[in-house]
Design a protein around this motif. Structure first.
Motif, mmCIF file in Angstrom:
data_model
loop_
_atom_site.group_PDB
_atom_site.id
_atom_site.type_symbol
_atom_site.label_atom_id
_atom_site.label_comp_id
_atom_site.label_asym_id
_atom_site.label_seq_id
_atom_site.Cartn_x
_atom_site.Cartn_y
_atom_site.Cartn_z
ATOM 1 N N ASN A 180 -38.235 -115.382 100.813
ATOM 2 C CA ASN A 180 -37.599 -114.151 101.296
ATOM 3 C C ASN A 180 -36.893 -113.462 100.137
ATOM 4 O O ASN A 180 -36.771 -114.019 99.039
ATOM 5 N N ILE A 181 -36.432 -112.249 100.404
ATOM 6 C CA ILE A 181 -35.857 -111.426 99.334
ATOM 7 C C ILE A 181 -34.470 -111.899 98.914
ATOM 8 O O ILE A 181 -33.966 -111.478 97.863
ATOM 9 N N TYR A 182 -33.834 -112.769 99.694
ATOM 10 C CA TYR A 182 -32.453 -113.155 99.416
ATOM 11 C C TYR A 182 -32.340 -114.327 98.444
ATOM 12 O O TYR A 182 -31.393 -114.399 97.654
ATOM 13 N N CYS A 183 -33.290 -115.240 98.493
ATOM 14 C CA CYS A 183 -33.167 -116.457 97.689
ATOM 15 C C CYS A 183 -33.263 -116.187 96.192
ATOM 16 O O CYS A 183 -32.772 -116.991 95.377
ATOM 17 N N ASP A 184 -33.899 -115.078 95.833
ATOM 18 C CA ASP A 184 -34.035 -114.759 94.411
ATOM 19 C C ASP A 184 -32.758 -114.190 93.805
ATOM 20 O O ASP A 184 -32.712 -113.937 92.593
ATOM 21 N N LEU A 185 -31.725 -113.994 94.613
ATOM 22 C CA LEU A 185 -30.527 -113.318 94.133
ATOM 23 C C LEU A 185 -29.449 -114.274 93.626
ATOM 24 O O LEU A 185 -28.382 -113.833 93.211
ATOM 25 N N PHE A 186 -29.704 -115.593 93.645
ATOM 26 C CA PHE A 186 -28.720 -116.541 93.119
ATOM 27 C C PHE A 186 -29.446 -117.765 92.580
ATOM 28 O O PHE A 186 -30.626 -118.004 92.874
ATOM 29 N N THR A 187 -28.709 -118.555 91.766
ATOM 30 C CA THR A 187 -29.294 -119.721 91.104
ATOM 31 C C THR A 187 -28.406 -120.930 91.331
ATOM 32 O O THR A 187 -27.181 -120.840 91.218
ATOM 33 N N ARG A 188 -29.041 -122.057 91.633
ATOM 34 C CA ARG A 188 -28.318 -123.325 91.780
ATOM 35 C C ARG A 188 -28.519 -124.189 90.535
ATOM 36 O O ARG A 188 -29.580 -124.150 89.904
ATOM 37 N N ASP A 189 -27.486 -124.950 90.219
ATOM 38 C CA ASP A 189 -27.605 -125.932 89.157
ATOM 39 C C ASP A 189 -28.554 -127.040 89.613
ATOM 40 O O ASP A 189 -28.394 -127.585 90.714
ATOM 41 N N ALA A 190 -29.535 -127.361 88.794
ATOM 42 C CA ALA A 190 -30.561 -128.329 89.197
ATOM 43 C C ALA A 190 -29.984 -129.720 89.425
ATOM 44 O O ALA A 190 -30.538 -130.513 90.197
ATOM 45 N N THR A 191 -28.859 -130.030 88.782
ATOM 46 C CA THR A 191 -28.280 -131.377 88.917
ATOM 47 C C THR A 191 -27.239 -131.440 90.030
ATOM 48 O O THR A 191 -27.328 -132.256 90.954
ATOM 49 N N SER A 192 -26.228 -130.549 89.975
ATOM 50 C CA SER A 192 -25.125 -130.615 90.947
ATOM 51 C C SER A 192 -25.443 -129.906 92.253
ATOM 52 O O SER A 192 -24.840 -130.203 93.294
ATOM 53 N N GLY A 193 -26.339 -128.929 92.238
ATOM 54 C CA GLY A 193 -26.627 -128.131 93.434
ATOM 55 C C GLY A 193 -25.695 -126.957 93.618
ATOM 56 O O GLY A 193 -25.919 -126.116 94.495
#
Length: 945
Positions: free
Chosen positions: A760-773
């Motif tokens: 969806n169009i919303y998930c591309d608007l932020f980034t999670r740290d691959a380790t901590s989440g």
């Protein structure tokens, strides 16, 4: 002469039936058509097919320049904003606190946004009025040059391209000027403030054996600012407070009449001592206890942050504008040169220079530590701090020494258009034009300060010689002058000069376009000729902003800006067909079909198309039924696509934490959080929840075009037995999908996981740290997430009643009933906003006028009506007790008298009964919807040499 007279009547009837009823019918409105010698096909707004007496199925409302002048209107935006089909866009009444928009005048058809209203000049596009935008600034149109304005309130993208979702405003300029015309007007409100003046010179004539015709106009217009202190009802505001009665069933909030200054900040500086008392400083800089006047406002919540009218806290009524000042000069030169009987070259040149400025409070500080050894502290303050163990005090202060912050705007617009048009043969003609328009904006922010110098200068100490100096040695070496903030007017001019600064930004918008239209008759059917128009258009839009380096670096108090560069181009091809199906038959006086299709190729949004189907049926000569169905589009503008990345900070909820993950709809949230790699029972780190998170605001180059599916069904009744009477009724509807809407990070996180999948169009608007989440980055930008669903009914009626002995009377009513106005910013049902019936979008809006003309005297009474409304459709009795907003009718009385054929005097009273905005916390200051000028008198004169 019979032939000419019949054509003239046919044209007038066509325009009348097409518009429903012209907004005014003053002498000479359609003089240019009446003077035609022979059957000349004319182009009616809403179509590029030129027709002879043929009717468009699209409803059009006509406003004439003469009527605007008679009403004492000096800006075309003011009359457009009065139309029931329109609402106020950005205007001097709504733009004071919008830094780059001060003074702009943009209209907004159907309340769908100024960017969805296309403004044309003589059927052609005009350069945008502000950087990165697409809407035209109506300040660039001089009223003295307006022959008429034709307003289509319906989708017209198939004919005119992008931005025409809500409708089209086509401004037709004058071509019939012979000699020199001087015009001047002045409006004086009963209470000072808000004065308006205008002066114009219009000159025209035919030269070179009548081959060259020209019209030149120079207009100077000024609107003075209007401050809250200029009006009794604004100087005595109505706000709201928490209800001191906290018993069960009592409303949470109630109105509060009068001023209520903030109790914890003022212009002299105030602080809370270690003894629990609040202190401030007198005119001599001496410390004393803070005076709460009538006392703190009682009640729960933040009531205690405010105090009675005589309290010495900060009072916002003393600052800012209700209407920003506006001063403009407009030069226009239009020419036509006949190459021969069949072809002519035409040019349009416009130059506009205007200034406006917004104003707000001086800079202010709410975290402002003053150390205990500060050299400017009075002895009693030092003693208080020593006695109560205060190493520093926090000074809450409005820093009036630096003056009010002002946002000065200078906008310079230049447009040059050249074209050639003529006939190909007896059945076909052509028109080609090329133009270049450029807007240059210079913004200067005054009353600003260097943030670091302020901190250095206020931190003053005694040196070994007993001199007061800045504590920081590097700052002293750079020229730092100690700044005394304890009391008003205590700072030296040298210190003020050291800290003060101004900052600016320049911006440039360029539009380059060319267009070709070929129109004529294809072939003959039993009911008449099949007419067509074929067009090709090219347009390039460019914008750039160049802020001062200090704004880029963020060293100015409270203001940052980043440079921007953006451009796109579009190539378009379109075709229109008008097909007569039946004529002069039983229950088919005439029946016609209109078709239009446009293909567009944007360098940014890609390929798209728009289409329209219209049916025009007159079962009898007196009655005409019309219907249109269309698809319209709006491509994203440069600001939405290319706004520069600027850092921001936000705190928000991560819906995937163990507290919220189970709360999403249909189990989507939990499923998607786990699909993103977050285990059941996951939580962000404690430090994540305790901090503001860095991210960015930015444009979105991946935006696609908005799409509107709209239709109109209506009827025009012009009974032959009642000459001069007409009635139109049109039902209209807009359904806009993929509308562009700015999304905050909290919304993006929520709907990323509440959607059916992670695609969806919303998930591309932020980034999670691959380790901590943990979410470690985000961008807040526009996306194609919103939708509109708007429906209503337009009603217009006019009756002209000539008499032999008592002059001519005219009655005119134009009204809009709003059936539905819904907006959903995200597509999720829980976010649906039903706004119909709220004060922004009342059920009914109407204009009524009653006119009388007797020889040289012309008088008119006009009313503007807004239906009763509510502040919020989701209101509940426990919310507050001021949700209802009463109906509102403002009356104007105007007139004119022709002393001679060459001299006319205009006069009138606006808001004759001095009606104030409703005394409601939401709209007491007008909010752009209600008149705040009050009763005003105007006088104008026109002299033709």
């Amino acid at each position: 002469m019979t032939c000419i007279s019949s054509l003239s009547r046919a044209v007038r009837v066509a325009l009348l039936a097409t518009t429903g009823a012209a907004l005014m019918t003053s002498t000479g409105v359609y003089a240019e058509e009446q003077e035609n010698e022979g059957f000349e096909r004319i182009e009616v707004t809403g179509s590029k097919i030129k027709r002879i007496g043929e009717l468009s199925p699209t409803p059009v409302t006509v406003i004439t320049g003469a009527q605007m002048m008679d009403m004492g209107i000096t800006n075309v935006a003011d009359i457009l904003n009065k139309l029931p089909s329109s609402t106020v866009g950005i205007s001097p009444e709504t733009s004071n606190n919008t830094i780059f928009a001060s003074g702009l005048n943009k209209t907004d058809l159907r309340g769908l946004g100024s960017d969805r209203t296309l403004v044309l000049v003589n059927g052609r596009r005009f350069v945008a009025g502000s950087n990165g935008d697409s809407a035209v600034d109506l300040n660039t149109i001089p009223t003295a040059m307006v022959a008429r304005m034709e307003v289509i309130t319906g989708g017209a993208s198939a004919v005119y391209g992008s931005d025409a979702i809500a409708g089209v405003i086509n401004i037709i300029t004058r071509t019939d000027v012979q000699g020199v015309e001087l015009d001047a007007s002045y409006t004086q409100p009963e209470q000072s403030g808000g004065e308006e003046s205008q002066f114009s010179i219009t000159a025209g004539g035919n030269f070179l054996d009548d081959k060259l015709s020209t019209v030149f106009n120079f207009t100077y217009a000024e609107q003075k600012e209007l401050r809250p202190t200029d009006r009794d009802f604004l100087d005595n505001p109505v706000g709201s407070i928490y209800n001191p009665d906290t018993s069960e069933g009592a409303p949470t909030r109630i109105p509060y009449e009068g001023r209520k200054p903030l109790s914890w900040i003022n212009e002299a500086g105030t602080f809370f001592g270690g003894d629990g008392k609040q202190y401030t400083f007198g005119p001599d800089g001496a410390m004393r206890e803070f005076d709460y006047g009538e006392g703190l406002i009682e009640g729960p919540g933040n009531n205690g942050n405010y105090c009675g009218p005589s309290c010495e806290g900060y009072d916002p009524v003393d600052y800012g504008f209700i209407r920003t000042p506006l001063e403009r000069m407009v030069f226009t030169l239009n020419t036509d040169y006949e190459l021969n009987d069949d072809h002519k070259i035409f040019t349009e040149i416009t130059y506009v220079d205007y200034q406006s400025n917004g104003e707000s409070t001086p800079v202010f500080h709410t975290y402002n530590p003053i150390m205990a050894d500060n050299a400017f502290l009075p002895e009693e303050t030092k003693q208080l701090m020593a006695d109560t163990g205060m190493g520093a005090l926090n000074l809450y202060r409005i820093d009036r020494e630096f003056g009010n912050r002002t946002y000065n705007q200078d906008r310079e617009t230049m447009r040059f258009l050249v074209g050639i048009e003529g006939v190909i043969n007896d059945d076909w003609d052509y028109s080609f034009h090329a133009q270049r328009g450029q807007l240059e904006e210079t913004s200067l922010w005054k009353g600003e300060i260097w943030a670091d110098r302020y901190d250095q200068a206020k931190d003053a100490i005694f040196d070994d010689a007993g001199n007061i100096v800045c504590r920081d040695a590097d700052a002293r070496a750079a020229g730092c002058v100690p700044l005394n903030l304890l009391g008003e007017n205590q700072a030296s001019q040298e210190a003020i000069n050291w800290v003060s600064t101004s900052a600016g930004q320049t911006a440039k918008t360029t539009q380059t376009s060319a267009g070709l239209v070929v129109s004529g008759a294809l072939f003959d059917l039993p009911a008449g000729y099949v007419s067509a128009a074929f067009s090709a258009d090219y347009r390039k839009e460019e914008s750039e902003t160049n802020p001062d380096q200090e704004l880029i670096d963020g060293t100015i108090f409270g203001n940052t800006a980043n440079p921007m560069r953006g451009e796109y181009d579009v190539t378009e091809f379109a075709a229109e067909f008008s097909i007569p199906l039946l004529s002069d038959m039983f229950l088919a006086h005439d029946l016609g079909l209109d078709l239009a299709y446009r293909w567009m190729d944007y360098s940014t949004a890609g390929q798209d198309d728009a289409w329209k189907v219209g049916l025009n049926w007159a079962p009898i000569e007196d009655l005409r039924v019309r219907a249109t169905k269309s698809k319209s589009v709006r491509a994203p503008n440069i600001g939405e696509l290319f706004s520069p990345k600027g850092q921001t900070f936000a705190s928000f909820t991560d819906v995937c934490d163990k507290i919220n993950v189970e709360l999403g709809p249909d189990g989507n949230r939990k499923k998607n959080c786990q699909a993103a790699g977050l285990p059941e029972g996951w939580n962000p780190s404690d430090s994540w929840y305790l901090s503001n998170h860095p991210g960015y605001n930015a444009g979105n180059p991946d935006l696609k075009a908005e799409t509107s599916n709209d239709y109109t069904i209506g009827a025009v009744y012009t009974p032959s037995y009642l000459d001069g009477f007409s009635l139109t009724v049109d039902y209209w509807a807009f359904e806009i999908s993929d509308a562009i809407n700015y999304i905050t990070v909290g919304t993006a996180v929520k709907y990323c996981y509440d959607s059916e999948s992670l695609d969806n169009i919303y998930c591309d608007l932020f980034t999670r740290d691959a380790t901590s989440g943990d979410i470690v980055d985000f961008v807040q930008s526009p996306v194609n997430s919103a939708s509109f669903d708007v429906k209503g009914l337009d009603i217009e009626s006019q009756y002209n009643i000539p008499t032999d002995s008592f002059g001519d009377f005219r009655v005119h009513v134009i009204a809009t009933y709003l059936e539905q106005w819904e907006f959903n910013p995200t597509g999720f049902e829980s976010d649906l906003q039903v706004e119909v019936g709220q004060y922004e979008d009342p059920r009914w809006k109407a204009m009524f006028s009653l006119g009388w003309q007797y020889d040289a005297l012309n008088l008119e009474a006009r009313a503007n009506y807004r239906h009763s409304a509510v502040a919020d459709n989701e209101w509940k009795p426990e919310n507050n007790n001021y949700n209802d907003i009463p109906s509102h009718t403002v009356w104007d009385f105007t007139g004119s008298y022709d002393f001679t054929d060459d001299f006319t005097l205009r006069f009138g009273i606006k808001n004759a009964f001095d009606l104030e905005p409703p005394r409601n916390p939401y709209v007491y200051d007008g909010d752009g919807y209600y008149d705040t000028t009050g009763r005003a008198f105007f006088l104008g004169a026109n002299y033709r040499l």
